[in-house]
Design a protein around this motif. Structure first.
Motif, PDB file in Angstrom:
ATOM      1  N   LEU A 183       5.795  10.874   1.181  1.00 48.39           N
ATOM      2  CA  LEU A 183       4.950  10.246   0.165  1.00 48.39           C
ATOM      3  C   LEU A 183       4.639   8.793   0.505  1.00 48.39           C
ATOM      4  O   LEU A 183       3.576   8.283   0.175  1.00 48.39           O
ATOM      5  CB  LEU A 183       5.636  10.303  -1.201  1.00 48.39           C
ATOM      6  CG  LEU A 183       5.608  11.653  -1.915  1.00 48.39           C
ATOM      7  CD1 LEU A 183       6.422  11.594  -3.180  1.00 48.39           C
ATOM      8  CD2 LEU A 183       4.171  12.044  -2.241  1.00 48.39           C
ATOM      9  N   ARG A 184       5.590   8.149   1.152  1.00 50.10           N
ATOM     10  CA  ARG A 184       5.371   6.739   1.504  1.00 50.10           C
ATOM     11  C   ARG A 184       4.509   6.602   2.750  1.00 50.10           C
ATOM     12  O   ARG A 184       4.209   5.489   3.183  1.00 50.10           O
ATOM     13  CB  ARG A 184       6.711   6.046   1.735  1.00 50.10           C
ATOM     14  CG  ARG A 184       7.458   5.785   0.431  1.00 50.10           C
ATOM     15  CD  ARG A 184       8.831   5.217   0.688  1.00 50.10           C
ATOM     16  NE  ARG A 184       8.780   3.940   1.362  1.00 50.10           N
ATOM     17  CZ  ARG A 184       9.832   3.350   1.912  1.00 50.10           C
ATOM     18  NH1 ARG A 184      11.014   3.922   1.855  1.00 50.10           N
ATOM     19  NH2 ARG A 184       9.704   2.188   2.508  1.00 50.10           N
ATOM     20  N   TRP A 232       0.835  -1.207   0.000  1.00 45.60           N
ATOM     21  CA  TRP A 232       0.000   0.000   0.000  1.00 45.60           C
ATOM     22  C   TRP A 232       0.860   1.243   0.000  1.00 45.60           C
ATOM     23  O   TRP A 232       0.452   2.280  -0.507  1.00 45.60           O
ATOM     24  CB  TRP A 232      -0.982  -0.022   1.173  1.00 45.60           C
ATOM     25  CG  TRP A 232      -0.367   0.253   2.512  1.00 45.60           C
ATOM     26  CD1 TRP A 232       0.131  -0.653   3.392  1.00 45.60           C
ATOM     27  CD2 TRP A 232      -0.172   1.549   3.107  1.00 45.60           C
ATOM     28  NE1 TRP A 232       0.650  -0.014   4.490  1.00 45.60           N
ATOM     29  CE2 TRP A 232       0.467   1.333   4.356  1.00 45.60           C
ATOM     30  CE3 TRP A 232      -0.459   2.853   2.725  1.00 45.60           C
ATOM     31  CZ2 TRP A 232       0.824   2.373   5.199  1.00 45.60           C
ATOM     32  CZ3 TRP A 232      -0.105   3.893   3.583  1.00 45.60           C
ATOM     33  CH2 TRP A 232       0.524   3.644   4.806  1.00 45.60           C
ATOM     34  N   GLN A 233       2.083   1.110   0.577  1.00 49.40           N
ATOM     35  CA  GLN A 233       2.985   2.266   0.589  1.00 49.40           C
ATOM     36  C   GLN A 233       3.381   2.647  -0.831  1.00 49.40           C
ATOM     37  O   GLN A 233       3.389   3.816  -1.204  1.00 49.40           O
ATOM     38  CB  GLN A 233       4.243   1.941   1.392  1.00 49.40           C
ATOM     39  CG  GLN A 233       4.082   2.204   2.879  1.00 49.40           C
ATOM     40  CD  GLN A 233       5.332   1.866   3.658  1.00 49.40           C
ATOM     41  OE1 GLN A 233       6.375   1.585   3.085  1.00 49.40           O
ATOM     42  NE2 GLN A 233       5.227   1.891   4.963  1.00 49.40           N
ATOM     43  N   ARG A 253       0.354   4.138  -2.596  1.00 53.14           N
ATOM     44  CA  ARG A 253       0.115   5.491  -2.101  1.00 53.14           C
ATOM     45  C   ARG A 253       1.143   6.443  -2.710  1.00 53.14           C
ATOM     46  O   ARG A 253       0.803   7.519  -3.192  1.00 53.14           O
ATOM     47  CB  ARG A 253       0.253   5.452  -0.573  1.00 53.14           C
ATOM     48  CG  ARG A 253       0.061   6.772   0.121  1.00 53.14           C
ATOM     49  CD  ARG A 253       0.669   6.697   1.525  1.00 53.14           C
ATOM     50  NE  ARG A 253       1.164   8.020   1.895  1.00 53.14           N
ATOM     51  CZ  ARG A 253       0.490   8.864   2.652  1.00 53.14           C
ATOM     52  NH1 ARG A 253      -0.656   8.526   3.138  1.00 53.14           N
ATOM     53  NH2 ARG A 253       0.985  10.055   2.927  1.00 53.14           N
ATOM     54  N   GLU A 254       2.408   5.993  -2.712  1.00 57.57           N
ATOM     55  CA  GLU A 254       3.469   6.839  -3.250  1.00 57.57           C
ATOM     56  C   GLU A 254       3.217   7.140  -4.720  1.00 57.57           C
ATOM     57  O   GLU A 254       3.319   8.280  -5.168  1.00 57.57           O
ATOM     58  CB  GLU A 254       4.817   6.142  -3.082  1.00 57.57           C
ATOM     59  CG  GLU A 254       5.985   7.024  -3.461  1.00 57.57           C
ATOM     60  CD  GLU A 254       7.318   6.322  -3.327  1.00 57.57           C
ATOM     61  OE1 GLU A 254       7.368   5.221  -2.759  1.00 57.57           O
ATOM     62  OE2 GLU A 254       8.311   6.881  -3.817  1.00 57.57           O
ATOM     63  N   PHE A 255       2.828   6.095  -5.467  1.00 59.37           N
ATOM     64  CA  PHE A 255       2.611   6.283  -6.903  1.00 59.37           C
ATOM     65  C   PHE A 255       1.461   7.262  -7.159  1.00 59.37           C
ATOM     66  O   PHE A 255       1.566   8.164  -7.984  1.00 59.37           O
ATOM     67  CB  PHE A 255       2.304   4.921  -7.551  1.00 59.37           C
ATOM     68  CG  PHE A 255       2.112   5.014  -9.032  1.00 59.37           C
ATOM     69  CD1 PHE A 255       3.211   5.081  -9.875  1.00 59.37           C
ATOM     70  CD2 PHE A 255       0.843   5.067  -9.577  1.00 59.37           C
ATOM     71  CE1 PHE A 255       3.048   5.193 -11.234  1.00 59.37           C
ATOM     72  CE2 PHE A 255       0.673   5.180 -10.942  1.00 59.37           C
ATOM     73  CZ  PHE A 255       1.772   5.235 -11.776  1.00 59.37           C
ATOM     74  N   MET A 313      12.288   6.077 -10.339  1.00 56.88           N
ATOM     75  CA  MET A 313      11.493   6.657 -11.422  1.00 56.88           C
ATOM     76  C   MET A 313      11.998   8.048 -11.795  1.00 56.88           C
ATOM     77  O   MET A 313      11.255   8.872 -12.287  1.00 56.88           O
ATOM     78  CB  MET A 313      10.007   6.730 -11.038  1.00 56.88           C
ATOM     79  CG  MET A 313       9.306   5.405 -11.129  1.00 56.88           C
ATOM     80  SD  MET A 313       7.526   5.562 -10.977  1.00 56.88           S
ATOM     81  CE  MET A 313       7.309   5.492  -9.230  1.00 56.88           C
TER      82      MET A 313
END
Lengths: 245, 138
Positions: free
Chosen positions: B87-88, A2-3, A6-8, B23
């Motif tokens: 973000l994580r 999920w991390q 969420r990050e994406f 990325m």
């Protein structure tokens, strides 16, 4: 998991919050530099040296900004967005070119669609006979270069098949027809006697060949048609075949 | 403190580098990536925020002070790491007033961040112990 998701998602969303992100990033880094500078001044450095040292300790400001952008967005998406915007502005600047390009594309796409619809209706859709969905094509080896069955093998299938209602064979050949009016080269399809009954199509006139015609020699005359002209006409004489065996 | 001053005691300071090129446009410079175990900077940041929210500068100062000048961090490198941890979901961030009354971004450890810190600390302790065993052998 999920991390990463969420990050994406947040990074993808970051592409559309560019202005605010940039402003906050600049503010955050400037804040750091200001505190560092104050700290250097408190350690006794003159203001000009303090500023220099703060920036030196920090490293290249633009470089870190770039790295921050890289982690908080998806650079590929950002590049794509920029490219699309550039393309849009370029097209807006030269309306004549844009009109021609759009017209060309429209015409090309329209033509392609029309041709495909036609081909789809004529060639790709199923054969226009009753219960076409029940037809099965057997080949020795499927694909563009598959082989057909030889005649005895075909006959064997025709006789022994219990799962198929009717079995028929066909093969495309070039034939030479000799008639009183001359010799004609025709592209023909040789078919077995079961062909027309199985496809359940009726002839315009006369009769098609049937199972009893599956023997050497010429069938009873009076049923052969020439498709050379657009109109259908019966051949006045029984033609002679050559080239088919 | 300048890098030259940090290394004045004879031993070169250990550089803690930013380990990501996730990325990103730029490939990570390979000569730099293997200097310290990847993830160390994350661990240090999470540890710095364990006792309460801090802004980026305070995190840098905390690590700097706690490592007794042994670990040298490019201060700018903190920010990509902080943003990525945010973000994580390991950190949360909000803007507030700093001690000198300027607007600053404060980072706070989240529940998952705390869990991550525990597991990373455990991993690090195990690793350090293992290296210690290897080096102690004759």
């Amino acid at each position: 998991m999920w991390q990463s998701m969420r990050e994406f998602i947040l990074r993808a969303a970051g592409v559309f919050r560019k202005r605010r992100r940039e402003r906050e990033l600049a503010e955050e880094l400037e804040f750091h530099l200001a505190l560092k500078e104050t700290s250097c001044r408190q350690n006794g450095l003159p203001p000009s040296d303090a500023s220099y040292q703060a920036r030196r300790n920090f490293g290249g400001l633009e470089r870190w900004k770039e790295w921050c952008r890289d982690v908080s967005t998806i650079p590929v998406l950002e590049d794509l967005q920029r490219d699309l915007w550039l393309a849009f502005r370029t097209l807006r600047k030269s309306p004549t070119f844009t009109c021609i390009a759009v017209a060309t594309l429209t015409a090309a796409i329209g033509a392609n669609t029309t041709i495909f619809s036609l081909l789809n209706a004529v060639l790709l859709k199923s054969v226009n006979v009753p219960r076409a969905d029940r037809l099965i094509l057997l080949r020795v080896q499927p694909g563009d270069y598959g082989y057909g069955f030889n005649y005895p093998w075909f006959r064997r299938i025709e006789q022994d098949s219990s799962s198929l209602m009717q079995v028929f064979g066909f093969i495309r050949r070039h034939l030479r027809l000799t008639t009183l009016s001359g010799i004609e080269d025709v592209s023909a399809q040789l078919v077995s006697g079961g062909y027309f009954p199985a496809l359940q199509v009726a002839p315009e006139m006369g009769r098609y060949i049937v199972a009893r015609d599956d023997r050497p020699g010429i069938p009873d005359g009076g049923w052969l048609l020439s498709a050379q002209d657009s109109g259908v006409r019966t051949l006045p004489q029984t033609p002679k075949y050559s080239g088919a065996s | 403190m300048l890098p030259e001053e940090l290394s004045s005691e004879g031993d070169a300071p250990h550089k803690v580098y930013f380990p990501y090129s996730f990325m990103g446009r730029k490939a990570l410079d390979k000569s730099r990536s293997g200097d310290l175990i990847p993830g160390t900077l994350d661990l240090l940041i999470l540890k710095a925020l364990e006792s309460g929210p801090l802004h980026g500068y305070a995190v840098a100062e905390w690590i700097h002070g706690r490592s007794h000048d042994v670990l040298q961090i490019d201060e700018g490198a903190l920010y990509p790491a902080l943003h990525r941890l945010e973000l994580r979901g390991l950190l949360s961030a909000e803007w507030g007033a700093s001690e000198n009354n300027r607007r600053a971004k404060f980072y706070r450890l989240t529940g998952p961040g705390r869990k991550h810190l525990l597991s990373e600390r455990e991993r690090w302790t195990r690793l350090a112990a293992a290296v210690g065993f290897v080096l102690a052998g004759t």
